[in-house]
Motif scaffolding. Structure first.
Motif, PDB file in Angstrom:
ATOM      1  N   VAL A   1       0.801  -1.037  -0.101  1.00 21.15           N
ATOM      2  CA  VAL A   1      -0.063   0.166   0.248  1.00 21.15           C
ATOM      3  C   VAL A   1       1.048   1.352   0.006  1.00 21.15           C
ATOM      4  O   VAL A   1       1.725   1.383   0.722  1.00 21.15           O
ATOM      5  CB  VAL A   1      -0.972   0.035   1.067  1.00 21.15           C
ATOM      6  CG1 VAL A   1      -1.632   1.376   1.313  1.00 21.15           C
ATOM      7  CG2 VAL A   1      -1.998  -0.994   1.122  1.00 21.15           C
TER       8      VAL A   1
ATOM      9  N   LEU B   1       1.572  12.699   0.109  1.00 20.77           N
ATOM     10  CA  LEU B   1       0.782  13.785   0.588  1.00 20.77           C
ATOM     11  C   LEU B   1       0.215  14.211  -0.612  1.00 20.77           C
ATOM     12  O   LEU B   1      -0.923  15.038  -0.343  1.00 20.77           O
ATOM     13  CB  LEU B   1       1.757  14.630   1.365  1.00 20.77           C
ATOM     14  CG  LEU B   1       1.306  16.039   1.836  1.00 20.77           C
ATOM     15  CD1 LEU B   1       0.223  15.711   3.089  1.00 20.77           C
ATOM     16  CD2 LEU B   1       2.283  16.856   2.354  1.00 20.77           C
TER      17      LEU B   1
ATOM     18  N   PRO C   1      -2.164  14.532  -3.838  1.00 19.75           N
ATOM     19  CA  PRO C   1      -3.140  14.084  -4.712  1.00 19.75           C
ATOM     20  C   PRO C   1      -2.671  13.822  -5.907  1.00 19.75           C
ATOM     21  O   PRO C   1      -2.966  12.606  -6.551  1.00 19.75           O
ATOM     22  CB  PRO C   1      -4.480  14.978  -4.463  1.00 19.75           C
ATOM     23  CG  PRO C   1      -4.100  15.842  -3.162  1.00 19.75           C
ATOM     24  CD  PRO C   1      -2.753  16.117  -3.102  1.00 19.75           C
TER      25      PRO C   1
ATOM     26  N   VAL D   1      -0.431  10.807  -6.367  1.00 16.32           N
ATOM     27  CA  VAL D   1      -1.172   9.636  -6.114  1.00 16.32           C
ATOM     28  C   VAL D   1      -1.948   9.220  -7.553  1.00 16.32           C
ATOM     29  O   VAL D   1      -1.788   8.169  -8.277  1.00 16.32           O
ATOM     30  CB  VAL D   1      -1.985   9.365  -5.049  1.00 16.32           C
ATOM     31  CG1 VAL D   1      -2.931   8.305  -4.996  1.00 16.32           C
ATOM     32  CG2 VAL D   1      -1.271   9.670  -3.703  1.00 16.32           C
ATOM     33  N   ALA D   2      -2.651  10.357  -7.969  1.00 17.43           N
ATOM     34  CA  ALA D   2      -3.567  10.331  -9.223  1.00 17.43           C
ATOM     35  C   ALA D   2      -2.471   9.750 -10.563  1.00 17.43           C
ATOM     36  O   ALA D   2      -2.947   9.358 -11.487  1.00 17.43           O
ATOM     37  CB  ALA D   2      -3.942  11.733  -9.540  1.00 17.43           C
TER      38      ALA D   2
ATOM     39  N   ASP E   1      -1.523   4.751  -3.873  1.00 19.25           N
ATOM     40  CA  ASP E   1      -3.011   4.149  -3.571  1.00 19.25           C
ATOM     41  C   ASP E   1      -3.790   5.173  -2.795  1.00 19.25           C
ATOM     42  O   ASP E   1      -5.102   4.843  -2.731  1.00 19.25           O
ATOM     43  CB  ASP E   1      -3.033   2.800  -2.818  1.00 19.25           C
ATOM     44  CG  ASP E   1      -2.108   1.762  -3.628  1.00 19.25           C
ATOM     45  OD1 ASP E   1      -2.272   1.517  -4.814  1.00 19.25           O
ATOM     46  OD2 ASP E   1      -1.106   1.473  -2.828  1.00 19.25           O
ATOM     47  N   VAL E   2      -3.256   5.757  -1.747  1.00 14.85           N
ATOM     48  CA  VAL E   2      -4.033   6.708  -0.779  1.00 14.85           C
ATOM     49  C   VAL E   2      -3.263   8.013  -0.774  1.00 14.85           C
ATOM     50  O   VAL E   2      -2.014   8.170  -0.641  1.00 14.85           O
ATOM     51  CB  VAL E   2      -3.841   5.913   0.714  1.00 14.85           C
ATOM     52  CG1 VAL E   2      -4.733   6.675   1.761  1.00 14.85           C
ATOM     53  CG2 VAL E   2      -4.530   4.545   0.505  1.00 14.85           C
ATOM     54  N   VAL E   3      -4.028   9.076  -0.508  1.00 11.51           N
ATOM     55  CA  VAL E   3      -3.472  10.388  -0.180  1.00 11.51           C
ATOM     56  C   VAL E   3      -3.471  10.379   1.327  1.00 11.51           C
ATOM     57  O   VAL E   3      -4.454  10.256   2.010  1.00 11.51           O
ATOM     58  CB  VAL E   3      -4.215  11.572  -0.724  1.00 11.51           C
ATOM     59  CG1 VAL E   3      -3.473  12.885  -0.248  1.00 11.51           C
ATOM     60  CG2 VAL E   3      -4.485  11.375  -2.351  1.00 11.51           C
ATOM     61  N   ALA E   4      -2.258  10.778   2.091  1.00 12.57           N
ATOM     62  CA  ALA E   4      -2.229  10.811   3.458  1.00 12.57           C
ATOM     63  C   ALA E   4      -1.051  11.676   3.851  1.00 12.57           C
ATOM     64  O   ALA E   4      -0.123  11.860   3.181  1.00 12.57           O
ATOM     65  CB  ALA E   4      -1.772   9.249   3.853  1.00 12.57           C
ATOM     66  N   ASP E   5      -1.279  12.264   5.178  1.00 13.22           N
ATOM     67  CA  ASP E   5      -0.369  12.804   5.736  1.00 13.22           C
ATOM     68  C   ASP E   5       0.399  12.377   6.416  1.00 13.22           C
ATOM     69  O   ASP E   5      -0.102  11.455   7.676  1.00 13.22           O
ATOM     70  CB  ASP E   5      -1.348  14.002   6.327  1.00 13.22           C
ATOM     71  CG  ASP E   5      -0.395  15.131   6.979  1.00 13.22           C
ATOM     72  OD1 ASP E   5       0.747  15.293   7.219  1.00 13.22           O
ATOM     73  OD2 ASP E   5      -0.998  16.301   7.192  1.00 13.22           O
TER      74      ASP E   5
ATOM     75  N   LEU F   1      -1.043   9.806   9.835  1.00 14.85           N
ATOM     76  CA  LEU F   1      -1.252   8.575   9.196  1.00 14.85           C
ATOM     77  C   LEU F   1      -2.806   7.695   9.307  1.00 14.85           C
ATOM     78  O   LEU F   1      -3.139   7.492  10.507  1.00 14.85           O
ATOM     79  CB  LEU F   1      -0.258   7.459   9.366  1.00 14.85           C
ATOM     80  CG  LEU F   1       1.343   8.226   9.013  1.00 14.85           C
ATOM     81  CD1 LEU F   1       2.556   7.108   9.460  1.00 14.85           C
ATOM     82  CD2 LEU F   1       1.246   7.932   7.394  1.00 14.85           C
ATOM     83  N   PRO F   2      -3.297   7.286   8.189  1.00 12.21           N
ATOM     84  CA  PRO F   2      -4.643   6.723   8.344  1.00 12.21           C
ATOM     85  C   PRO F   2      -4.575   5.096   8.585  1.00 12.21           C
ATOM     86  O   PRO F   2      -5.401   4.577   7.570  1.00 12.21           O
ATOM     87  CB  PRO F   2      -5.344   7.266   7.168  1.00 12.21           C
ATOM     88  CG  PRO F   2      -4.228   7.298   6.166  1.00 12.21           C
ATOM     89  CD  PRO F   2      -3.027   7.358   6.832  1.00 12.21           C
ATOM     90  N   PHE F   3      -3.680   4.580   9.100  1.00 19.32           N
ATOM     91  CA  PHE F   3      -3.722   3.247   8.944  1.00 19.32           C
ATOM     92  C   PHE F   3      -3.594   2.485  10.584  1.00 19.32           C
ATOM     93  O   PHE F   3      -3.234   2.832  11.570  1.00 19.32           O
ATOM     94  CB  PHE F   3      -2.553   2.765   8.652  1.00 19.32           C
ATOM     95  CG  PHE F   3      -2.093   3.253   7.020  1.00 19.32           C
ATOM     96  CD1 PHE F   3      -2.939   2.539   6.055  1.00 19.32           C
ATOM     97  CD2 PHE F   3      -1.215   4.388   6.665  1.00 19.32           C
ATOM     98  CE1 PHE F   3      -2.756   3.004   4.716  1.00 19.32           C
ATOM     99  CE2 PHE F   3      -1.248   4.590   5.633  1.00 19.32           C
ATOM    100  CZ  PHE F   3      -1.805   4.476   4.400  1.00 19.32           C
TER     101      PHE F   3
END
Lengths: 61, 257
Positions: free
Chosen positions: B72, B76, B78, B81-82, B87-91, B95-97
């Motif tokens: 994964v 930071l 977008p 990632v695009a 796979d994920v935009v994250a700071d 962290l969103p995990f």
């Protein structure tokens, strides 16, 4: 209307709310990941979760 | 959480957004540095199954996938990632995990624009399985030291003052301490030094921009530097028609606990 791009199920297994580290609810119809504890809805654009607090929609209290 | 704000995170994201479409020219350097970093995996003799790639800009994920590891990847930006580099935009600061999700987390040249580095490291350790490996590379204080000194000297000569134009990188000793404080087992910080040889001094600035690595300190001068400043600083760095720029890189390893 086309269906929004679905999120990869493997991502859903590991993602949590970046603020509370609590669970997220996947709202498929609106393409959002909802953190009820934080009151935030994180957008999914073209299948990509945007897990930035500044980009999240505030949920109505 | 640390209250100190050194870096303008919106500027970091904007620089990486801009770099998303221009990585091609610096791709060989990013790839080579990633490959050196991931050589450490083979030294461990472990098999990893599930990895998180933090800000690898497309240099890390293919090398992990080639080792049969499910990845994964985050950024930071977008646009980064695009563009397929994640796979994920994250700071990195949020962290969103979930806890213990990965047995390998790699941060290749992506943590040096983070304000709350201790906080980011704690979050990384939390998402690492017990006995999982955290592997990171980060520029150290000596990096771009020649450019830093040349810019300060030229600006002082031209205007009598100086604004920070090169990021304040950490020192090696700080890095091991940070890993330990974040709760990693067997924390190690090693130094790797790589010299880049430029024929054209302006190419250095172009490469930094293409990699999304231009100055994002809050205290940076918001107006463009006067043209004479860059010309004077870069000219002072050229020796025998070449400009050698040093990347002093920390390689950090720590194990989950």
């Amino acid at each position: 209307m086309t269906d929004p791009a679905p999120i990869d199920p493997k991502l859903l297994e590991v993602l949590v709310c970046p603020l509370t580290k609590g669970p997220l609810v996947y709202d498929r119809a609106n393409s959002e990941l909802i953190s009820e504890r934080a009151g935030l809805a994180f957008p999914i654009r073209d299948g990509i979760p945007i897990m930035l607090i500044d980009e999240a929609r505030k949920l109505d209290a | 959480m640390s209250e100190m704000v050194i870096f303008d995170r919106a500027a970091v994201a904007a620089h990486r957004d801009r770099a998303a479409a221009r990585l091609g020219r610096v791709r060989p350097v990013l790839d080579d540095l990633a490959s050196r970093l991931l050589d450490r995996l083979d030294d461990t003799g472990r098999v990893f199954a599930r990895a998180l790639d933090i800000g690898g800009r497309g240099a890390v994920t293919p090398l992990l996938a080639a080792r049969g590891i499910a990845v994964v990847a985050t950024d930071l930006s977008p646009r980064m990632v695009a563009a397929g580099h994640g796979d994920v935009v994250a700071d990195e600061e949020f962290l969103p995990f979930g806890a213990a999700c990965f047995d390998l987390i790699v941060a290749h040249l992506s943590l040096h624009w983070v304000n709350d580095l201790p906080g980011a490291l704690v979050q990384i350790r939390r998402s690492l399985k017990p006995e999982g490996l955290f592997l990171a590379s980060m520029p150290l204080l000596g990096t771009l030291g020649g450019l830093r000194a040349a810019l300060i000297e030229a600006e002082a000569a031209l205007t009598g003052g100086a604004a920070p134009r090169v990021s304040p990188f950490p020192e090696l000793a700080d890095c091991a301490g940070l890993l330990q404080r974040a709760g990693f087992a067997l924390p190690i910080a090693e130094r790797e030094t790589i010299d880049f040889d430029y024929a054209d001094p302006l190419a250095l600035l172009r490469d930094l921009r293409d990699a999304g690595e231009t100055n994002a300190t809050v205290a940076r001068a918001r107006r463009m530097p006067p043209r004479e400043l860059l010309a004077m600083a870069l000219a002072s760095m050229v020796m025998d028609g070449r400009l050698v720029v040093r990347l002093d890189m920390a390689v950090l390893t720590g194990w989950g606990s």
